[in-house]
Design a protein around this motif. Structure first.
Motif, PDB file in Angstrom:
ATOM      1  N   THR A  47      24.841 -28.527  24.968  1.00 35.38           N
ATOM      2  CA  THR A  47      25.842 -28.117  25.957  1.00 35.38           C
ATOM      3  C   THR A  47      25.234 -27.949  27.357  1.00 35.38           C
ATOM      4  OG1 THR A  47      25.496 -25.859  25.237  1.00 35.38           O
ATOM      5  CG2 THR A  47      27.412 -27.000  24.324  1.00 35.38           C
ATOM      6  N   SER A  48      23.897 -27.983  27.457  1.00 34.36           N
ATOM      7  CA  SER A  48      23.237 -27.945  28.765  1.00 34.36           C
ATOM      8  C   SER A  48      21.827 -28.487  28.600  1.00 34.36           C
ATOM      9  CB  SER A  48      23.179 -26.509  29.303  1.00 34.36           C
ATOM     10  OG  SER A  48      22.118 -25.811  28.682  1.00 34.36           O
ATOM     11  N   ALA A  49      21.141 -28.666  29.744  1.00 34.58           N
ATOM     12  CA  ALA A  49      19.782 -29.237  29.708  1.00 34.58           C
ATOM     13  C   ALA A  49      18.796 -28.317  28.997  1.00 34.58           C
ATOM     14  CB  ALA A  49      19.310 -29.501  31.133  1.00 34.58           C
ATOM     15  N   THR A  50      19.149 -27.056  28.887  1.00 36.03           N
ATOM     16  CA  THR A  50      18.198 -26.112  28.299  1.00 36.03           C
ATOM     17  C   THR A  50      18.656 -25.586  26.941  1.00 36.03           C
ATOM     18  OG1 THR A  50      19.264 -24.389  29.599  1.00 36.03           O
ATOM     19  CG2 THR A  50      17.230 -25.320  30.497  1.00 36.03           C
ATOM     20  N   SER A  51      19.828 -25.999  26.486  1.00 36.78           N
ATOM     21  CA  SER A  51      20.280 -25.467  25.197  1.00 36.78           C
ATOM     22  C   SER A  51      19.876 -26.399  24.058  1.00 36.78           C
ATOM     23  CB  SER A  51      21.785 -25.237  25.207  1.00 36.78           C
ATOM     24  OG  SER A  51      22.446 -26.453  25.446  1.00 36.78           O
ATOM     25  N   PRO A  52      19.586 -25.827  22.878  1.00 32.76           N
ATOM     26  CA  PRO A  52      19.256 -26.668  21.729  1.00 32.76           C
ATOM     27  C   PRO A  52      20.483 -27.443  21.251  1.00 32.76           C
ATOM     28  CG  PRO A  52      19.396 -24.358  21.086  1.00 32.76           C
ATOM     29  CD  PRO A  52      19.563 -24.391  22.566  1.00 32.76           C
ATOM     30  N   LEU A  53      20.263 -28.456  20.438  1.00 31.54           N
ATOM     31  CA  LEU A  53      21.396 -29.174  19.848  1.00 31.54           C
ATOM     32  C   LEU A  53      22.009 -28.274  18.776  1.00 31.54           C
ATOM     33  CD1 LEU A  53      19.946 -32.773  19.342  1.00 31.54           C
ATOM     34  CD2 LEU A  53      21.228 -31.885  21.266  1.00 31.54           C
ATOM     35  N   ALA A  54      23.332 -28.292  18.677  1.00 31.78           N
ATOM     36  CA  ALA A  54      24.012 -27.451  17.693  1.00 31.78           C
ATOM     37  C   ALA A  54      25.193 -28.194  17.099  1.00 31.78           C
ATOM     38  CB  ALA A  54      24.475 -26.153  18.365  1.00 31.78           C
ATOM     39  N   SER A  55      25.592 -27.734  15.932  1.00 29.77           N
ATOM     40  CA  SER A  55      26.699 -28.350  15.203  1.00 29.77           C
ATOM     41  C   SER A  55      27.991 -28.267  16.018  1.00 29.77           C
ATOM     42  CB  SER A  55      26.864 -27.597  13.881  1.00 29.77           C
ATOM     43  OG  SER A  55      27.858 -28.212  13.130  1.00 29.77           O
ATOM     44  N   SER A  56      28.754 -29.371  16.027  1.00 38.46           N
ATOM     45  CA  SER A  56      30.016 -29.379  16.786  1.00 38.46           C
ATOM     46  C   SER A  56      30.913 -30.466  16.217  1.00 38.46           C
ATOM     47  CB  SER A  56      29.726 -29.673  18.264  1.00 38.46           C
ATOM     48  OG  SER A  56      29.137 -30.946  18.394  1.00 38.46           O
ATOM     49  N   THR A  57      32.119 -30.557  16.743  1.00 43.91           N
ATOM     50  CA  THR A  57      32.962 -31.700  16.393  1.00 43.91           C
ATOM     51  C   THR A  57      33.312 -32.434  17.681  1.00 43.91           C
ATOM     52  OG1 THR A  57      34.967 -30.390  16.500  1.00 43.91           O
ATOM     53  CG2 THR A  57      33.998 -30.702  14.308  1.00 43.91           C
ATOM     54  N   ILE A  58      33.485 -33.762  17.539  1.00 43.60           N
ATOM     55  CA  ILE A  58      33.809 -34.596  18.695  1.00 43.60           C
ATOM     56  C   ILE A  58      34.982 -35.495  18.338  1.00 43.60           C
ATOM     57  CG2 ILE A  58      31.498 -34.655  19.747  1.00 43.60           C
ATOM     58  CD1 ILE A  58      31.054 -37.342  18.249  1.00 43.60           C
ATOM     59  N   ALA A  59      35.668 -35.981  19.372  1.00 42.48           N
ATOM     60  CA  ALA A  59      36.780 -36.909  19.127  1.00 42.48           C
ATOM     61  C   ALA A  59      36.232 -38.327  19.067  1.00 42.48           C
ATOM     62  CB  ALA A  59      37.794 -36.782  20.253  1.00 42.48           C
ATOM     63  N   ARG A  60      36.669 -39.063  18.065  1.00 39.56           N
ATOM     64  CA  ARG A  60      36.384 -40.497  17.971  1.00 39.56           C
ATOM     65  C   ARG A  60      37.738 -41.209  17.883  1.00 39.56           C
ATOM     66  NH1 ARG A  60      30.835 -41.440  18.743  1.00 39.56           N
ATOM     67  NH2 ARG A  60      29.553 -40.499  17.131  1.00 39.56           N
ATOM     68  N   ARG A  61      37.788 -42.465  18.354  1.00 37.72           N
ATOM     69  CA  ARG A  61      39.061 -43.193  18.264  1.00 37.72           C
ATOM     70  C   ARG A  61      39.267 -43.739  16.851  1.00 37.72           C
ATOM     71  NH1 ARG A  61      35.577 -46.810  21.004  1.00 37.72           N
ATOM     72  NH2 ARG A  61      35.443 -48.913  20.090  1.00 37.72           N
ATOM     73  N   ASP A  62      40.519 -43.921  16.481  1.00 38.85           N
ATOM     74  CA  ASP A  62      40.816 -44.662  15.259  1.00 38.85           C
ATOM     75  C   ASP A  62      40.511 -46.115  15.583  1.00 38.85           C
ATOM     76  OD1 ASP A  62      41.759 -42.480  13.732  1.00 38.85           O
ATOM     77  OD2 ASP A  62      43.617 -42.506  14.900  1.00 38.85           O
ATOM     78  N   PRO A  63      40.029 -46.888  14.595  1.00 40.22           N
ATOM     79  CA  PRO A  63      39.662 -48.267  14.900  1.00 40.22           C
ATOM     80  C   PRO A  63      40.845 -49.081  15.442  1.00 40.22           C
ATOM     81  CG  PRO A  63      39.188 -47.717  12.590  1.00 40.22           C
ATOM     82  CD  PRO A  63      39.727 -46.496  13.224  1.00 40.22           C
ATOM     83  N   THR A  64      40.625 -49.750  16.579  1.00 42.99           N
ATOM     84  CA  THR A  64      41.623 -50.700  17.081  1.00 42.99           C
ATOM     85  C   THR A  64      41.329 -52.036  16.400  1.00 42.99           C
ATOM     86  OG1 THR A  64      40.244 -51.394  18.917  1.00 42.99           O
ATOM     87  CG2 THR A  64      41.675 -49.514  19.318  1.00 42.99           C
ATOM     88  N   GLU A  65      42.050 -53.096  16.775  1.00 44.26           N
ATOM     89  CA  GLU A  65      41.972 -54.313  15.945  1.00 44.26           C
ATOM     90  C   GLU A  65      40.574 -54.934  15.848  1.00 44.26           C
ATOM     91  OE1 GLU A  65      43.764 -57.438  19.304  1.00 44.26           O
ATOM     92  OE2 GLU A  65      44.708 -57.237  17.322  1.00 44.26           O
ATOM     93  N   ASN A  66      39.743 -54.773  16.892  1.00 51.88           N
ATOM     94  CA  ASN A  66      38.401 -55.363  16.848  1.00 51.88           C
ATOM     95  C   ASN A  66      37.305 -54.385  16.446  1.00 51.88           C
ATOM     96  OD1 ASN A  66      38.327 -58.219  17.504  1.00 51.88           O
ATOM     97  ND2 ASN A  66      39.478 -57.586  19.326  1.00 51.88           N
ATOM     98  N   ASP A  67      37.712 -53.191  16.041  1.00 50.82           N
ATOM     99  CA  ASP A  67      36.711 -52.143  15.796  1.00 50.82           C
ATOM    100  C   ASP A  67      36.239 -52.066  14.350  1.00 50.82           C
ATOM    101  OD1 ASP A  67      36.494 -51.169  18.378  1.00 50.82           O
ATOM    102  OD2 ASP A  67      38.109 -49.697  18.106  1.00 50.82           O
TER     103      ASP A  67
END
Ligand SMILES: NC(=O)c1ccc[n+]([C@@H]2O[C@H](COP(=O)([O-])OP(=O)(O)OC[C@H]3O[C@@H](n4cnc5c(N)ncnc54)[C@H](OP(=O)(O)O)[C@@H]3O)[C@@H](O)[C@H]2O)c1
Ligand SMILES: [Zn+2]
Ligand SMILES: [Zn+2]
Length: 352
Positions: free
Chosen positions: A10-30
């Motif tokens: 979440t910043s240059a000095t924070s460790p990596l942490a568990s989270s959720t992110i948005a991904r797109r549903d596959p479009t026709e070429n995905d």
């Protein structure tokens, strides 16, 4: 849109942490890929800590990872290259404009409209792209690579960046049988460079600051090993190299390597330290030597590299870790304490 599990900063000095992110549903070429392994490249660390702020500032939250191997779970209606159940791999790019001269030359990495796998504007969802420290990713089929079936998957993941970044300049600068080739820095990129240069039948010399890596360097395919902090050892190779690849992540003196080049020899930088290098004009003038850089490789060449590695049975030497150890792995990477690439086993994300 769906929610994917990921590790983010979440910043240059924070460790990596568990989270959720948005991904797109596959479009026709995905192609929707369930990620099995993702390598840890030093670029992930540079970018997470905003060390490249002058060139490509980091947008937070930031999800690293561009050495991705996984299993295809779903494909769009127009996808012909992959079907569910296939292996699929993704490297540092997920899209480009496909029409510019660079794209037409198969050099999508130099496309002015390239979309890198992380921290680049996401054309589909807005915001920025999120990398492979995640349970899944959705990518256009043109940017998904095939993994040779004989390769170990945890070790194959790093080929998608470390492999192509070292293969491409060696091909470009004509590394072939008998050429004298130097590799500076025996890290993730460096150890792949040694394996690939050896498979190309070059005479390979490793330059390392770590005396304890000497034995490994030979096992990986080096013909000679030089401790770069020893001026006498360096001097013995003055004016003798056809090509040197510099894969060092930190500040160091590149003039020492320019002086080791033969007439018309080339030093290519792939390492991307935070601070600029100082270059003596004389080193280049004397002997018409050249200094250049190189960035990953195009999609067709990445496939060529994977097929080459399949043929020669080349993968990275990996230490497989669960995602929960990623912050520790970043600290160890800074101390060159990994033999020679971390590969994250994404099954570990299931418990998050
Ligand atoms: N151009 C591109 O397309 C591209 C692609 C990927 C990565 N990169 C960049 O390439 C660099 C290397 O990445 P990587 O993942 O291979 O990193 P890495 O695994 O951390 O390896 C870097 C190596 O550099 C050497 N080194 C570290 N600190 C040093 C110092 N102070 N002086 C001299 N040598 C030092 C070490 O080798 P020894 O112990 O043998 O000395 C270390 O193993 C990074 O800057 C990364 O961002 C560029
Ligand atoms: Zn990388
Ligand atoms: Zn283009």
């Amino acid at each position: 849109m769906y929610k994917a599990k990921a590790y983010s900063a979440t910043s240059a000095t924070s460790p990596l942490a568990s989270s959720t992110i948005a991904r797109r549903d596959p479009t026709e070429n995905d192609v929707h890929i369930e990620i099995l392994y993702c390598g840890i490249c030093h670029s992930d660390l540079h970018q997470a800590r905003n060390e490249w702020s002058g060139v490509m500032p980091t947008v937070y939250p930031f999800v690293p990872g561009h050495e991705i191997v996984g299993r295809v779970a779903k494909v769009g209606s127009a996808v012909t290259k992959f079907k569910p159940g296939d292996l699929g791999a993704v490297g540092c790019m997920v899209d480009s404009d496909r029409t510019c001269p660079e794209c037409r030359a198969g050099l999508e990495q130099f496309c002015p409209n390239v979309t890198l796998t992380y921290n680049f504007p996401d054309k589909h969802l807005g915001g920025v792209t999120y990398g492979g420290y995640s349970d899944s990713i959705v990518v256009d089929q043109r940017f998904v690579l095939r993994v040779p079936s004989n390769l170990n998957l945890a070790g194959a993941a790093p080929l998608l960046c470390a492999g192509i970044t070292t293969y491409s300049p060696m091909r470009h600068w004509g590394v072939t049988r008998g050429k004298k080739v130097g590799v500076v820095g025996l890290g993730g990129l460096g150890h792949m460079a040694v394996k690939i240069a050896h498979a190309l039948a070059a005479h390979v010399v490793v330059f390392t600051t770590s005396p304890h890596k000497k034995e490994d360097a030979r096992r990986l395919g080096a013909d000679e090993v030089v401790i770069s902090r020893n001026a006498d050892e360096m001097q013995k190779h003055a004016g003798s190299f056809d090509f040197i690849l510099d894969a060092v992540s930190a500040d160091h003196d590149i003039n020492a390597y320019i002086n080791l080049l033969h007439r018309d020899g080339n030093l290519t930088l792939v390492g991307a330290p935070e601070k600029p290098h100082a270059v003596s004009a004389f080193g280049l003038i004397m002997g018409r030597r050249s200094l250049s850089g190189s960035m990953i490789g195009g999609i067709a060449e990445t496939q060529e590299m994977l097929d080459f590695c399949g043929k020669h049975n080349l993968t990275a030497d990996v230490e497989v870790i669960p995602m929960q150890k990623v912050n520790e792995a970043f600290e160890r990477l800074l101390k060159s304490d990994v033999k020679y690439r971390f590969s994250i086993d994404m099954a570990s994300l299931k418990s998050e």
